[in-house]
Design an enzyme around this catalytic site. Structure first.
Site, PDB file in Angstrom:
ATOM      1  N   TYR A   8       0.987  -1.394  -0.044  1.00 37.78           N
ATOM      2  CA  TYR A   8       0.562  -0.070   0.015  1.00 37.78           C
ATOM      3  C   TYR A   8       0.767   1.409   0.018  1.00 37.78           C
ATOM      4  O   TYR A   8       1.298   1.817   0.818  1.00 37.78           O
ATOM      5  CB  TYR A   8      -1.284  -0.332   1.606  1.00 37.78           C
ATOM      6  CG  TYR A   8      -1.769  -0.929   1.281  1.00 37.78           C
ATOM      7  CD1 TYR A   8      -2.087  -1.710  -0.124  1.00 37.78           C
ATOM      8  CD2 TYR A   8      -2.590  -1.521   2.401  1.00 37.78           C
ATOM      9  CE1 TYR A   8      -2.996  -2.624   0.362  1.00 37.78           C
ATOM     10  CE2 TYR A   8      -3.558  -2.347   2.196  1.00 37.78           C
ATOM     11  CZ  TYR A   8      -3.528  -3.099   1.606  1.00 37.78           C
ATOM     12  OH  TYR A   8      -4.479  -4.077   1.216  1.00 37.78           O
ATOM     13  N   HIS A  32      -0.531 -11.638   0.746  1.00 37.34           N
ATOM     14  CA  HIS A  32      -1.130 -10.959   0.273  1.00 37.34           C
ATOM     15  C   HIS A  32      -1.766 -11.678  -0.877  1.00 37.34           C
ATOM     16  O   HIS A  32      -3.016 -11.462  -1.409  1.00 37.34           O
ATOM     17  CB  HIS A  32      -0.035  -9.754   0.000  1.00 37.34           C
ATOM     18  CG  HIS A  32      -1.621  -8.562  -0.547  1.00 37.34           C
ATOM     19  ND1 HIS A  32      -0.834  -7.138  -0.081  1.00 37.34           N
ATOM     20  CD2 HIS A  32      -2.975  -8.357  -0.287  1.00 37.34           C
ATOM     21  CE1 HIS A  32      -2.860  -6.464  -0.338  1.00 37.34           C
ATOM     22  NE2 HIS A  32      -3.239  -7.456  -0.636  1.00 37.34           N
TER      23      HIS A  32
END
Length: 257
Positions: free
Chosen positions: A67, A134
């Site tokens: 992110y 992820h």
């Protein structure tokens, strides 16, 4: 849903897994504070939002090294100072490496260790409560696109009709469609923890209000019937929904380096 009712809700606790780890029944996804949904939001506002969430009982904070990349973990690191770290459960993720504008899925032990050490440094902590992959490394290149399948022209009208049906149910329940969606997730069991992201305190309060939305068996059946009509288009572009192609090579093929 009246704001006074929202203010009275205290977020309960649930257990994740079988080892006694507890989190708030609803988490806070922090991605949008730094990436993907427009420009990064002002740090003081986002830190205030995180602190406010913790004061309301939302203590499960979710981020990732991708992110930003990295900037969301740095933001969380600043927000966790001053005793906040001890009040929250911190989750971050590894597995997506961006270098020279190219995206690569990595899951080898050496990379995971390096990624974890880097996340610990950015977050300014010595322990990550929940560290997970992820995306699954299937040793295949990832195709990248900003064109989400569900919002393509050929799928939009069908999906909009499904949304309108959900909206009718939300109106009957006296809640917003997003609260109804969260309530549906909460009704899947006390071992399920949604982590909706937001950048505004008023939206955080609205998300907490979903905990007060009660769904009957008839409500659940109606929602399931809408879902059975089938949403057109995958949620993410090709290569991102790795759970669909998550088979990995057998352990016998791995040679540690």
């Amino acid at each position: 849903m009246a704001s006074s009712a929202v203010e009275e809700v205290r977020v309960p606790r649930i257990k994740l897994g079988s080892q006694g780890f507890e989190v708030s029944a609803q988490g806070l996804g922090c991605m949008g504070m730094s990436a993907f949904y427009g420009p990064p939001k002002p740090e003081p506002d986002m830190i205030n939002l995180i602190h406010y969430a913790a004061s309301r009982g939302i203590t499960h904070l979710d981020t990732s090294d991708v992110y930003g990349p990295h900037t969301n973990e740095l933001l969380l690191g600043k927000a966790l100072k001053g005793g906040i770290r001890e009040k929250v459960e911190l989750a971050t993720k590894f597995g997506v490496k961006i270098e020279d504008g190219k995206r690569e899925i990595r899951g080898d032990p050496a990379y995971v260790r390096a990624a974890c050490e880097a996340s610990l440094k950015r977050l300014g902590v010595d322990c990550i409560d929940l560290y997970y992959q992820h995306r699954i490394d299937t040793s295949l290149p990832v195709e990248i696109t900003q064109n989400l399948p569900r919002f393509r022209t050929e799928n939009m009208e069908h999906n909009k009709n499904l949304y309108e049906r959900v909206n009718v149910i939300a109106s009957k329940k006296g809640c917003t469609p997003s609260q109804l969606a969260l309530a549906w997730v909460h009704h899947q069991g006390n071992d399920v923890c949604p982590i909706p992201g937001t950048t505004k305190i008023e939206n955080l309060n609205q998300n907490i209000g979903a905990l007060s939305v009660k769904l009957s068996a008839e409500d659940m059946a109606e929602l399931e019937s809408i879902a059975s009509a089938g949403i057109k288009g995958d949620r993410l572009p090709p290569g991102f929904d790795s759970w669909k192609t998550s088979d990995t090579p057998p352990l016998s093929t791995w040679e540690a380096t």
